[in-house]
Design an enzyme around this catalytic site. Sequence first.
Site, PDB file in Angstrom:
ATOM      1  CG  LEU A  21      -0.787   7.792   4.540  1.00  0.00           C
ATOM      2  CD1 LEU A  21      -1.961   8.683   4.176  1.00  0.00           C
ATOM      3  CD2 LEU A  21      -1.300   6.473   5.109  1.00  0.00           C
TER       4      LEU A  21
ATOM      5  CB  ALA B 131       3.875  16.846  -3.572  1.00  0.00           C
ATOM      6  NE  ARG B 132      10.026  20.172  -4.021  1.00  0.00           N
ATOM      7  CZ  ARG B 132       9.690  20.634  -2.807  1.00  0.00           C
ATOM      8  NH1 ARG B 132       8.443  21.004  -2.548  1.00  0.00           N
ATOM      9  NH2 ARG B 132      10.600  20.763  -1.856  1.00  0.00           N
TER      10      ARG B 132
ATOM     11  CD  GLU C 269       7.422  26.031  -7.867  1.00  0.00           C
ATOM     12  OE1 GLU C 269       8.384  26.283  -7.128  1.00  0.00           O
ATOM     13  OE2 GLU C 269       6.511  25.258  -7.553  1.00  0.00           O
TER      14      GLU C 269
ATOM     15  CG  HIS D 181       6.371  26.203  -3.657  1.00  0.00           C
ATOM     16  ND1 HIS D 181       7.293  25.553  -4.427  1.00  0.00           N
ATOM     17  CD2 HIS D 181       6.364  25.545  -2.470  1.00  0.00           C
ATOM     18  CE1 HIS D 181       7.829  24.547  -3.739  1.00  0.00           C
ATOM     19  NE2 HIS D 181       7.261  24.527  -2.541  1.00  0.00           N
ATOM     20  CB  ILE D 182       1.797  29.797  -0.219  1.00  0.00           C
ATOM     21  CG1 ILE D 182       0.441  29.291  -0.769  1.00  0.00           C
ATOM     22  CG2 ILE D 182       2.291  30.986  -1.018  1.00  0.00           C
ATOM     23  CD1 ILE D 182      -0.716  30.249  -0.536  1.00  0.00           C
TER      24      ILE D 182
HETATM   25  C1  GLV Z   1       8.538  23.184   0.557  1.00  0.00           C
HETATM   26  O1  GLV Z   1       8.191  22.929  -0.557  1.00  0.00           O
HETATM   27  C2  GLV Z   1       9.536  22.493   1.280  1.00  0.00           C
HETATM   28  O2  GLV Z   1      10.137  21.523   0.761  1.00  0.00           O
HETATM   29  O3  GLV Z   1       9.818  22.891   2.424  1.00  0.00           O
END
Ligand code: GLV
Length: 341
Positions: free
Chosen positions: A163, A245-246, A275, A294-295
């Site tokens: 959060l 997130a990742r 990726e 990853h957009i």
């Molecule tokens: C995107 O994944 C960023 O970390 O900016």
Amino acid sequence: MGGPCIFISRSDLPSIIYAELNKLSIEMRMWKGSGPMWSRQASPPREVWREVFRECTGAIVTLGDVIDAELINEAKNLIAISTYSVGVDHIDVRAATEKGIYVMHTPEVLVDAVADLAMGLLISLARKIVLGDRLIREGRIYDRWGWLLGSEVHGKTLGIIGLGNIGTAVAKRARAFDMNVIYWSRTRKPHVEFALGIQYRPLEALLSESDYVVITIAAAPETRHLINEERLRLMKRGAYLINVARGDIVDTNALIKALRDDWIAGAALDVFEEEPLPATHELTKFDNVVLTPHIGSATTETRNRMAEVTVQNLINFLMGKKPLYLANPEVMNKRPLTPII
Ligand code: GLV
């Protein structure tokens, strides 16, 4: 060393970066690579990093540029890295701090874009929007009963993992969709609970109660495979997992098992352990999986704001002023700010 030299690892970032640096009396070196911000292929080879870190004062980098402890420890002149990303997991921040190198990034400006994408993925999954589109384009018969029957969003429980700013923005959107929102975070946020009418749960309880789980937690060594086989088994059979997130927060092999054996109803992923995700990857074979490359921050407005912050962070640093967003504020004790230009 003469005047300061700044290295930029890409030639295709928003033009404000190059324009603002051009106004300063500094040497600017640029790598000709281009491609998505997470692309490792577009990143300069190691020998280029070694050379520029030996000679340059600062660098503008992106997610695909892996700046590890070895490069940092060898860096002779480097004192500032400004990354065109919120995430700093591609940089060894601890090594940088020990060496007195400032690491700057772009939080806040991309929060709404990422939260919008998370909701878009959630609704695409729930209402099978991407599948419906695919069936029409491929001329597949879609009159089989129940095939395109989705799941409701309003009245359902959304579990948010992490959060921070993005998780909070997702919670706000979900409340507007009349969802019941619960969250798990490393630190509990009573003021957000109160302001948004959301509730804290331990991670395991969150997984077993949620109809939708959205991952927005920042990547760190301890979040690798946080969502593993054991935790996926806790989710409801009708639940959906969304990750903005990742990639490495979810154990991909365990997720494939969960999808194959119907432990969960589907997944939407914007980030991957690998990726770009190859078209032949196992994940592409599921009709109940939505994939985006990853957009999260990829809107023109957000990317331009990220560029403004990236370059302003560095300019502030060079002028001896506090950068807008410093990922390692403790570095200021190691190397107090002083004007360089
Ligand atoms: C995107 O994944 C960023 O970390 O900016």
